[in-house]
Each structure stands twice: as C-alpha cells, then as structure tokens.
Design a protein around this motif. Structure first.
Motif, PDB file in Angstrom:
ATOM      1  N   GLY A 132       0.802  -1.220   0.000  1.00 46.46           N
ATOM      2  CA  GLY A 132       0.000   0.000   0.000  1.00 46.46           C
ATOM      3  C   GLY A 132       0.829   1.260   0.000  1.00 46.46           C
ATOM      4  N   GLY A 133       1.977   1.216  -0.665  1.00 50.34           N
ATOM      5  CA  GLY A 133       2.747   2.438  -0.841  1.00 50.34           C
ATOM      6  C   GLY A 133       2.057   3.332  -1.865  1.00 50.34           C
ATOM      7  N   VAL A 134       2.782   4.322  -2.372  1.00 46.73           N
ATOM      8  CA  VAL A 134       2.170   5.217  -3.355  1.00 46.73           C
ATOM      9  C   VAL A 134       1.754   4.435  -4.602  1.00 46.73           C
ATOM     10  CG1 VAL A 134       4.393   5.886  -4.398  1.00 46.73           C
ATOM     11  CG2 VAL A 134       2.423   7.418  -4.582  1.00 46.73           C
ATOM     12  N   THR A 135       2.486   3.370  -4.926  1.00 43.68           N
ATOM     13  CA  THR A 135       2.152   2.567  -6.106  1.00 43.68           C
ATOM     14  C   THR A 135       0.863   1.792  -5.908  1.00 43.68           C
ATOM     15  OG1 THR A 135       4.527   2.257  -6.410  1.00 43.68           O
ATOM     16  CG2 THR A 135       3.058   0.912  -7.766  1.00 43.68           C
ATOM     17  N   GLY A 136       0.839   0.942  -4.877  1.00 43.32           N
ATOM     18  CA  GLY A 136      -0.337   0.104  -4.637  1.00 43.32           C
ATOM     19  C   GLY A 136      -1.587   0.923  -4.369  1.00 43.32           C
ATOM     20  N   SER A 137      -1.447   1.984  -3.580  1.00 43.15           N
ATOM     21  CA  SER A 137      -2.612   2.824  -3.262  1.00 43.15           C
ATOM     22  C   SER A 137      -3.152   3.521  -4.501  1.00 43.15           C
ATOM     23  CB  SER A 137      -2.232   3.864  -2.207  1.00 43.15           C
ATOM     24  OG  SER A 137      -1.897   3.250  -0.978  1.00 43.15           O
ATOM     25  N   SER A 138      -2.245   4.042  -5.340  1.00 37.02           N
ATOM     26  CA  SER A 138      -2.681   4.731  -6.561  1.00 37.02           C
ATOM     27  C   SER A 138      -3.373   3.767  -7.517  1.00 37.02           C
ATOM     28  CB  SER A 138      -1.481   5.384  -7.253  1.00 37.02           C
ATOM     29  OG  SER A 138      -0.866   6.345  -6.427  1.00 37.02           O
TER      30      SER A 138
ATOM     31  N   LEU B 150      -0.656   3.221   4.890  1.00 36.30           N
ATOM     32  CA  LEU B 150      -0.643   3.550   3.474  1.00 36.30           C
ATOM     33  C   LEU B 150       0.347   4.679   3.193  1.00 36.30           C
ATOM     34  CD1 LEU B 150      -4.438   3.477   2.523  1.00 36.30           C
ATOM     35  CD2 LEU B 150      -2.764   1.629   2.402  1.00 36.30           C
ATOM     36  N   VAL B 151       1.106   4.515   2.125  1.00 34.63           N
ATOM     37  CA  VAL B 151       2.090   5.492   1.650  1.00 34.63           C
ATOM     38  C   VAL B 151       3.028   5.896   2.790  1.00 34.63           C
ATOM     39  CG1 VAL B 151       2.470   7.555   0.263  1.00 34.63           C
ATOM     40  CG2 VAL B 151       0.289   6.347   0.079  1.00 34.63           C
TER      41      VAL B 151
ATOM     42  N   ARG C 299      -6.920  -4.048   3.568  1.00 34.24           N
ATOM     43  CA  ARG C 299      -6.760  -5.031   4.651  1.00 34.24           C
ATOM     44  C   ARG C 299      -5.384  -4.785   5.267  1.00 34.24           C
ATOM     45  NH1 ARG C 299      -9.842  -9.517   2.834  1.00 34.24           N
ATOM     46  NH2 ARG C 299     -11.746  -8.633   1.919  1.00 34.24           N
ATOM     47  N   TYR C 300      -5.362  -4.361   6.512  1.00 37.66           N
ATOM     48  CA  TYR C 300      -4.081  -4.085   7.173  1.00 37.66           C
ATOM     49  C   TYR C 300      -3.532  -5.389   7.761  1.00 37.66           C
ATOM     50  CZ  TYR C 300      -4.776   0.909   6.597  1.00 37.66           C
ATOM     51  OH  TYR C 300      -4.946   2.174   6.059  1.00 37.66           O
ATOM     52  N   GLU C 301      -2.938  -6.177   6.892  1.00 38.70           N
ATOM     53  CA  GLU C 301      -2.381  -7.466   7.302  1.00 38.70           C
ATOM     54  C   GLU C 301      -1.283  -7.870   6.331  1.00 38.70           C
ATOM     55  OE1 GLU C 301      -5.598 -10.531   5.455  1.00 38.70           O
ATOM     56  OE2 GLU C 301      -6.409  -9.097   6.921  1.00 38.70           O
ATOM     57  N   GLU C 302      -0.346  -8.660   6.817  1.00 39.15           N
ATOM     58  CA  GLU C 302       0.719  -9.165   5.952  1.00 39.15           C
ATOM     59  C   GLU C 302       0.145 -10.183   4.992  1.00 39.15           C
ATOM     60  OE1 GLU C 302       5.258 -10.986   6.311  1.00 39.15           O
ATOM     61  OE2 GLU C 302       4.072 -10.586   8.109  1.00 39.15           O
TER      62      GLU C 302
ATOM     63  N   ALA D 108       2.992  -4.905  -5.679  1.00 41.59           N
ATOM     64  CA  ALA D 108       3.463  -3.539  -5.451  1.00 41.59           C
ATOM     65  C   ALA D 108       4.093  -3.463  -4.067  1.00 41.59           C
ATOM     66  CB  ALA D 108       2.312  -2.551  -5.582  1.00 41.59           C
ATOM     67  N   ALA D 109       4.849  -4.487  -3.730  1.00 42.31           N
ATOM     68  CA  ALA D 109       5.351  -4.665  -2.370  1.00 42.31           C
ATOM     69  C   ALA D 109       6.656  -3.932  -2.091  1.00 42.31           C
ATOM     70  CB  ALA D 109       5.520  -6.159  -2.073  1.00 42.31           C
ATOM     71  N   GLY D 110       7.055  -3.023  -2.981  1.00 43.87           N
ATOM     72  CA  GLY D 110       8.262  -2.246  -2.723  1.00 43.87           C
ATOM     73  C   GLY D 110       9.491  -3.127  -2.648  1.00 43.87           C
ATOM     74  N   PHE D 111      10.344  -2.848  -1.647  1.00 43.77           N
ATOM     75  CA  PHE D 111      11.589  -3.609  -1.579  1.00 43.77           C
ATOM     76  C   PHE D 111      11.359  -5.079  -1.234  1.00 43.77           C
ATOM     77  CE2 PHE D 111      11.212  -2.968   2.961  1.00 43.77           C
ATOM     78  CZ  PHE D 111      11.992  -3.952   3.557  1.00 43.77           C
TER      79      PHE D 111
END
Length: 458
Positions: A8-14, A34-35, A198-201, A224-227
C-alpha cells in the motif's frame, strides 16, 4: 473478477484508486500504513536532478510527472527547483541546457495535444538561466512572501548562497515538490472509506489459474510490495533480477529561514564526499536534506542485489531493524548534522539549523542491475503484474498498463484515468488536517503535512 494488490505504498494505493474508479473489485493488502515507504520530495519532471540518466528516461519522467500532477494536484507544492553546479564539480551547467531545451519543446507538444497538460506553467518558463551578475542584482531585493515570478523565487538563493562556490549559469526549472503525508492522507480517506484495505501481511500462493492471498481467491495479482517485491516473486517461483538500495533524508528546522524557498540542488558525484546536496523546503522553516554521500543519504552496505537462489535482495539486518523499529537517536542526529554541514558549504548561514531525530527513509527497489535507472517499465507474467517503482511519478503509467491488461484478459471497460473525481473532490483543508495528523503520528513535525507553496501558475 477480483484483483488483489500487495503493498500500500504510493504505487499500490494509486493503482487501487485507479482500478476502483474503473469499477474493478480490488482488495489492497498492506502490513503497515498507506504510503509510508521511502522519502518522496519531488516529481523529477524531466529528470534534471540526475545527470546520469538517458534523454529517453528524462522525457518519460516529464510525461509521467504531468500525469501525476493531474492525478494528485492537492499533494503538489507548486514551486520551482534551482540546479547549481559547484566550482569543484567535474560537470558544467552547459551540459544540461541542450536537454532542457528538448524537454521544454516536449512539454509544449504535450500542451498542444491536451491543454490540461499545462501544469508546469508556460512552456517558455519551463526553465531560466541566471548568471552571477543577475544574482548579484537579485541579492539586493526584498524577500517575497508569495513569489509570483521566476526572479522572485531566486531571491532567497541569491541572498544566502555563497555565489563564489558555483559555476554559471544557475538553472531554475519547473520541478515541483510532492508531499508524502498528503499522498497518504488522500489514499487513506478514499480507500479506507470504501473498505478496500486489509491491514495485514499478505501470504500468497497459486492454485490453478487463481491466486490465493491470505486464504482468499483472486483472478489477478499485482505485486506492489516495494523492496519486498522479491519475497512475493520467490513465493510464486518467479525469477527476477533486481537491486535494493537503502537511503535516508533528514528533517531539520531553521527558524531564521522561515520564509518561502524553492528547492535547491547542488550537483555532485554520487557516493563521493562531494555528492549532490539537496534542500527541500516545507512550511514554517522545516527542511528535508539529502546528501548523496556514504555518510549521509547513502550507506556503505546499502546497495544489495538478488542472486540465483532468490529474487529478493537481502539487506543487512541493521537496515531491516531501522525499517521495522526505527532509528537509534544518536545515529539519526549524527547523520542529520553531517547533512547540515554538507549544505552549509554552499549556504553558510544554514549551519545553525536544528536536527530532528526521525529521518525519512526506506529501501528502494530497482529492476535489473542498473543502479542509475529512474524511469521503469511495468512487467507482467500470466495474470500477474509486477510494479517496481523507482520514482513516484511512474505509478500513473503503471496503473494504466494494468488497466489495459485487465481489459484484454477480462474485458473490463477501459478508459485512461488522468483525473479521478474522488481525489479532486477532496478539499485542501481536509487533506491538510489529515496530513498533519499523519505526520505527527509518525513522529515528524506537523508542518510537514502542510503545503509549502500551493499556487499553480497559469
């Protein structure tokens, strides 16, 4: 047809907002907030801050940045950036001017194609050159609370920079700021209201032609999990070469400099003691500093790569601890002090700035093996999209590519989403209140949630 997004970074959220606006049933999985990933401070509208990247990448960044401004106008600080080359740097200002002229013409073509693309001011004002005699004259001018002209934006630089430490001309370019706390506020207000998050891994697996995320079945999966993108690839047995780099910026306060500044870049060779110095203004005398040296923004062991056994580049544990638990106060302060000293070589009176103890930091993933890569293409497997964003502005083109793929595979009604009505309907006041709350909750000054300068020049 159901779509799952991991991250849910800027990528996933957008992408979640983009697809939801197309009527897609989307669920976003994010372990934290988020972000809240690596620092974002500017768009790279033309990539002028990086001399190393190609002209093709610069043009791509210009186009993507314009789309990003149209998507998130309330998260943009509409103020220019000054690019200066130090006297002891191997580069010359003239090296940038030919490219700037090409970018100006590209911008003009974009406006001719769609007048709504005129978000960086008039094409003829995309950049302006200043020589020492020009700055000496501006030095005598009074500071302007709300700059309206290019010359008014240059006054603080002229007054406080050691003009003998830089080569000429100095370049002012319409490169704007992006506020990560305001992006977070927008994402949370829209996505949480719709119960998309969903705030979960996320735990992923494949079952036939379906994807299983935390026991739920989905038709399409977006990584979109970033690193941590490589962890998802490993779980699904996809091979992918990538780099991960841990970087940090430092938040400082200077009561004397509590007026309207542009962003300022002093070029330098990355990874050396003379690495680029970057000065990003927020409201009320708060500044974010980068110093592209190994004892400020970069780290000796901060760049790692994937290998034959795993698509996930493994950062040393002390970086993972920073990401998951935060920094030791002493290390944060010592690096912030070095950032202040680095900037003070060019702006001497900045030496009296006060440090804060919460850096902006994170791990940035880069596909392939080129650490200088800035503009990135999305990659696909069967019913699976991999989004490895190096610069935030690329999220719009990635979201559009995914929408096209969903249209081809599942027949969803496709239409490019440059502006999303729900984002545009949020008031500046509401976003500012939420962004200040987010900044405070993460340990940063509330002022970082405010816009430093929000007037869009027409």
């Amino acid at each position: 047809m159901r779509v799952a997004i991991i991250g849910g970074g800027v990528t996933g959220s957008s992408i979640a907002m983009y697809l939801d606006n197309l009527g897609v049933d989307v669920t976003l999985f994010e372990k934290n907030d988020l972000v809240s990933g690596p620092p974002i401070c500017h768009l790279h509208a033309g990539g002028n801050l990086y001399r190393e990247i190609t002209l093709k990448e610069k043009i791509a960044l210009l186009k993507e940045s314009i789309d990003f401004i149209r998507l998130y106008p309330q998260a943009i600080d509409f103020r220019p950036t000054i690019v200066a080359v130090p006297v002891d740097d191997e580069g010359e200002p003239e090296d940038l001017i030919e490219t700037l002229e090409i970018l100006k013409n590209e911008y003009k073509k974009m406006i001719e194609k769609d007048p709504k693309n005129k978000v960086l001011g008039e094409p003829e004002d995309y950049y302006k050159l200043y020589y020492k005699k020009d700055l000496e004259k501006l030095k005598e001018k009074e500071l302007v609370k709300e700059p309206k002209t290019l010359d008014e934006w240059m006054i603080p630089f002229a007054k406080y920079t050691n003009l003998n430490k830089i080569k000429y001309p100095v370049i002012l370019v319409q490169e704007y700021g992006v506020n990560v706390f305001r992006l977070s506020a927008i994402a949370k207000m829209i996505l949480e209201k719709k119960d998309i998050v969903r705030y979960e891994e996320a735990k992923v697996s494949k079952k036939g032609d379906k994807w299983i995320v935390n026991g739920e079945e989905f038709d399409y999966l977006i990584n979109a999990a970033g690193f941590k993108s490589g962890i998802v690839d490993d779980a699904l047995e996809f091979k992918r070469e990538r780099l991960t780099e841990f970087k940090a910026a430092y938040v400082v306060k200077n009561k004397k400099f509590d007026f309207t500044w542009p962003e300022i870049i002093f070029h330098g060779k990355r990874g050396t003691p003379k690495g680029m110095a970057q000065f990003t203004p927020y409201a009320n005398g708060i500044f974010q500093l980068h110093g592209m040296t190994k004892d400020i923004t970069l780290f000796d062991d901060g760049l790692v790569s994937s290998d034959e056994e795993s698509s996930y580049p493994k950062l040393p544990n002390h970086f993972i601890e920073k990401i998951e638990k935060g920094w030791q106060k002493e290390e944060a302060a010592s690096r912030a002090k070095r950032a202040i000293k680095h900037m003070s070589k060019f702006i001497p009176e900045f030496k009296d700035s006060e440090v804060t103890y919460v850096p902006l930091f994170g791990a940035q993933q880069i596909p392939g093996r080129d650490a200088e890569l800035r503009a990135v293409e999305i990659s696909f497997e069967e019913n699976y999209a991999r989004c490895e964003v190096v610069k935030a502005s690329t999220v719009t083109s990635m979201a559009d590519s995914i929408a096209k793929d969903l249209s081809k595979r599942f027949g969803i009604k496709y239409k490019k989403q440059i502006e999303i009505p729900e984002i545009l309907s949020l008031s500046d006041e509401v976003i500012t209140k939420k962004a200040c709350e987010i900044a405070k909750s993460r340990g940063y000054p509330e002022d970082m949630g405010k816009r430093n300068f929000s007037e869009l020049k027409s």
